[in-house]
Design a protein around this motif. Structure first.
Motif, PDB file in Angstrom:
ATOM      1  N   ILE A  80     -29.207 -55.370  74.688  1.00  0.00           N
ATOM      2  CA  ILE A  80     -29.160 -56.536  75.489  1.00  0.00           C
ATOM      3  C   ILE A  80     -28.030 -56.355  76.593  1.00  0.00           C
ATOM      4  N   ASP A  81     -28.450 -57.026  77.541  1.00  0.00           N
ATOM      5  CA  ASP A  81     -27.352 -56.820  78.755  1.00  0.00           C
ATOM      6  C   ASP A  81     -26.577 -58.175  78.773  1.00  0.00           C
ATOM      7  N   VAL A  82     -25.292 -58.138  78.463  1.00  0.00           N
ATOM      8  CA  VAL A  82     -24.418 -59.311  78.518  1.00  0.00           C
ATOM      9  C   VAL A  82     -23.268 -58.917  79.366  1.00  0.00           C
ATOM     10  N   ARG A  83     -23.378 -58.220  80.254  1.00  0.00           N
ATOM     11  CA  ARG A  83     -22.284 -57.354  81.144  1.00  0.00           C
ATOM     12  C   ARG A  83     -21.651 -58.420  82.096  1.00  0.00           C
ATOM     13  N   ASP A  84     -22.703 -59.565  82.630  1.00  0.00           N
ATOM     14  CA  ASP A  84     -22.057 -60.697  83.037  1.00  0.00           C
ATOM     15  C   ASP A  84     -20.923 -61.321  82.262  1.00  0.00           C
ATOM     16  N   ALA A  85     -21.350 -61.827  80.994  1.00  0.00           N
ATOM     17  CA  ALA A  85     -20.159 -62.478  80.176  1.00  0.00           C
ATOM     18  C   ALA A  85     -18.903 -61.580  80.178  1.00  0.00           C
ATOM     19  N   THR A  86     -19.213 -60.102  79.957  1.00  0.00           N
ATOM     20  CA  THR A  86     -17.864 -59.145  79.816  1.00  0.00           C
ATOM     21  C   THR A  86     -17.050 -59.197  80.778  1.00  0.00           C
ATOM     22  N   GLN A  87     -17.060 -59.759  81.881  1.00  0.00           N
ATOM     23  CA  GLN A  87     -16.165 -60.058  83.089  1.00  0.00           C
ATOM     24  C   GLN A  87     -15.094 -61.033  82.673  1.00  0.00           C
ATOM     25  N   ASN A  88     -15.518 -62.012  81.679  1.00  0.00           N
ATOM     26  CA  ASN A  88     -14.508 -62.936  81.302  1.00  0.00           C
ATOM     27  C   ASN A  88     -14.312 -62.908  79.956  1.00  0.00           C
ATOM     28  N   TRP A  89     -15.020 -62.595  78.940  1.00  0.00           N
ATOM     29  CA  TRP A  89     -15.037 -62.263  77.482  1.00  0.00           C
ATOM     30  C   TRP A  89     -15.074 -60.801  76.860  1.00  0.00           C
ATOM     31  N   THR A  90     -14.239 -60.471  76.069  1.00  0.00           N
ATOM     32  CA  THR A  90     -14.497 -59.347  75.137  1.00  0.00           C
ATOM     33  C   THR A  90     -15.116 -59.668  73.913  1.00  0.00           C
ATOM     34  N   LEU A  91     -16.410 -58.994  73.879  1.00  0.00           N
ATOM     35  CA  LEU A  91     -17.471 -59.592  72.798  1.00  0.00           C
ATOM     36  C   LEU A  91     -17.470 -58.363  71.948  1.00  0.00           C
ATOM     37  N   VAL A  92     -17.515 -58.978  70.577  1.00  0.00           N
ATOM     38  CA  VAL A  92     -17.490 -57.868  69.436  1.00  0.00           C
ATOM     39  C   VAL A  92     -18.439 -58.387  68.393  1.00  0.00           C
ATOM     40  N   VAL A  93     -19.204 -57.821  67.667  1.00  0.00           N
ATOM     41  CA  VAL A  93     -19.850 -58.140  66.309  1.00  0.00           C
ATOM     42  C   VAL A  93     -19.249 -56.952  65.231  1.00  0.00           C
ATOM     43  N   ASP A  94     -18.578 -57.820  64.429  1.00  0.00           N
ATOM     44  CA  ASP A  94     -18.231 -57.298  63.159  1.00  0.00           C
ATOM     45  C   ASP A  94     -18.094 -58.061  61.885  1.00  0.00           C
ATOM     46  N   ASN A  95     -17.410 -57.649  60.948  1.00  0.00           N
ATOM     47  CA  ASN A  95     -17.613 -57.760  59.643  1.00  0.00           C
ATOM     48  C   ASN A  95     -18.915 -58.087  58.966  1.00  0.00           C
ATOM     49  N   VAL A  96     -19.817 -56.984  59.480  1.00  0.00           N
ATOM     50  CA  VAL A  96     -21.295 -56.997  59.054  1.00  0.00           C
ATOM     51  C   VAL A  96     -21.459 -56.907  57.562  1.00  0.00           C
ATOM     52  N   VAL A  97     -22.180 -57.548  56.777  1.00  0.00           N
ATOM     53  CA  VAL A  97     -22.287 -57.300  55.529  1.00  0.00           C
ATOM     54  C   VAL A  97     -23.881 -57.115  55.173  1.00  0.00           C
ATOM     55  N   ALA A  98     -24.369 -55.810  55.603  1.00  0.00           N
ATOM     56  CA  ALA A  98     -25.712 -55.405  55.428  1.00  0.00           C
ATOM     57  C   ALA A  98     -26.630 -56.367  56.003  1.00  0.00           C
ATOM     58  N   ASP A  99     -27.400 -57.076  55.077  1.00  0.00           N
ATOM     59  CA  ASP A  99     -28.429 -57.857  55.901  1.00  0.00           C
ATOM     60  C   ASP A  99     -28.199 -59.242  55.461  1.00  0.00           C
ATOM     61  N   THR A 100     -26.803 -59.689  55.306  1.00  0.00           N
ATOM     62  CA  THR A 100     -26.457 -61.029  54.783  1.00  0.00           C
ATOM     63  C   THR A 100     -25.846 -61.659  55.962  1.00  0.00           C
ATOM     64  N   SER A 101     -24.763 -61.136  56.564  1.00  0.00           N
ATOM     65  CA  SER A 101     -23.842 -61.788  57.385  1.00  0.00           C
ATOM     66  C   SER A 101     -22.974 -61.145  58.489  1.00  0.00           C
ATOM     67  N   PHE A 102     -22.585 -61.563  59.545  1.00  0.00           N
ATOM     68  CA  PHE A 102     -21.664 -60.704  60.527  1.00  0.00           C
ATOM     69  C   PHE A 102     -21.103 -62.049  61.252  1.00  0.00           C
ATOM     70  N   ASP A 103     -20.290 -61.602  61.938  1.00  0.00           N
ATOM     71  CA  ASP A 103     -19.084 -62.280  62.889  1.00  0.00           C
ATOM     72  C   ASP A 103     -19.378 -61.814  64.358  1.00  0.00           C
ATOM     73  N   VAL A 104     -19.375 -62.771  65.124  1.00  0.00           N
ATOM     74  CA  VAL A 104     -19.365 -62.536  66.598  1.00  0.00           C
ATOM     75  C   VAL A 104     -18.288 -63.347  67.150  1.00  0.00           C
ATOM     76  N   THR A 105     -17.418 -62.342  67.994  1.00  0.00           N
ATOM     77  CA  THR A 105     -16.295 -62.842  68.452  1.00  0.00           C
ATOM     78  C   THR A 105     -15.957 -62.809  70.144  1.00  0.00           C
ATOM     79  N   ALA A 106     -15.861 -63.849  70.768  1.00  0.00           N
ATOM     80  CA  ALA A 106     -15.661 -63.718  72.089  1.00  0.00           C
ATOM     81  C   ALA A 106     -14.190 -64.100  72.334  1.00  0.00           C
ATOM     82  N   THR A 107     -13.488 -63.189  72.860  1.00  0.00           N
ATOM     83  CA  THR A 107     -12.164 -63.206  73.159  1.00  0.00           C
ATOM     84  C   THR A 107     -12.015 -63.484  74.937  1.00  0.00           C
TER      85      THR A 107
END
Length: 138
Positions: A80-107
């Motif tokens: 996916i292309d979210v480069r416009d948003a990355t001008q203002n936000w640092t985006l990360v997907v982490d804390n992935v638990v297989a097929d159960t859950s994950f976190d998305v953080t915009a700083t």
């Protein structure tokens, strides 16, 4: 006969303007903060939808680094292309638990109007989504 405003009348106007400013500025700052949070929530929602599609294809969720979001969209796992948003936000997907859950953080990036703002979504297939704004659950 002279015409004009008396000192009392001018002081009343100054007091009224002061009261309006005291009420208006915090409201305005609240609206600005809400707009920033809304822009982060929009891009996070895009990422969540892409993660759901990825999960349907591969049976798991995937972590994505800030560098992958800022680079070529075809190089990040979600494609996916979210480069416009990355001008203002640092985006990360982490804390992935297989097929159960994950976190998305915009700083908010340093040097932008978004600096000092953090928006996070804890996504889970088995529980309710939880949004955080600057560490406080919404």
């Amino acid at each position: 006969k002279q015409r004009g405003f008396t000192l009392v009348e001018l002081m009343i106007v100054v007091i009224i303007i002061g009261i309006m400013t005291a009420v208006g500025v915090p409201l305005y700052l609240g609206y600005v903060k809400d707009a920033k949070v809304s822009s982060a929530k929009a891009v996070i929602s895009t990422i969540v939808n892409a993660e759901k599609i990825y999960n349907q294809r591969y049976g798991t969720f995937t972590a994505v680094t800030a560098a992958e979001f800022e680079g070529d969209p075809t190089a990040n796992p979600l494609n996916i292309d979210v480069r416009d948003a990355t001008q203002n936000w640092t985006l990360v997907v982490d804390n992935v638990v297989a097929d159960t859950s994950f976190d998305v953080t915009a700083t908010g990036k340093v040097g932008t109007d978004y600096e000092g703002t953090t928006v996070k979504l804890e996504y889970s297939k088995t529980a309710d989504e939880v949004w955080y704004v600057d560490g406080v659950a919404q």
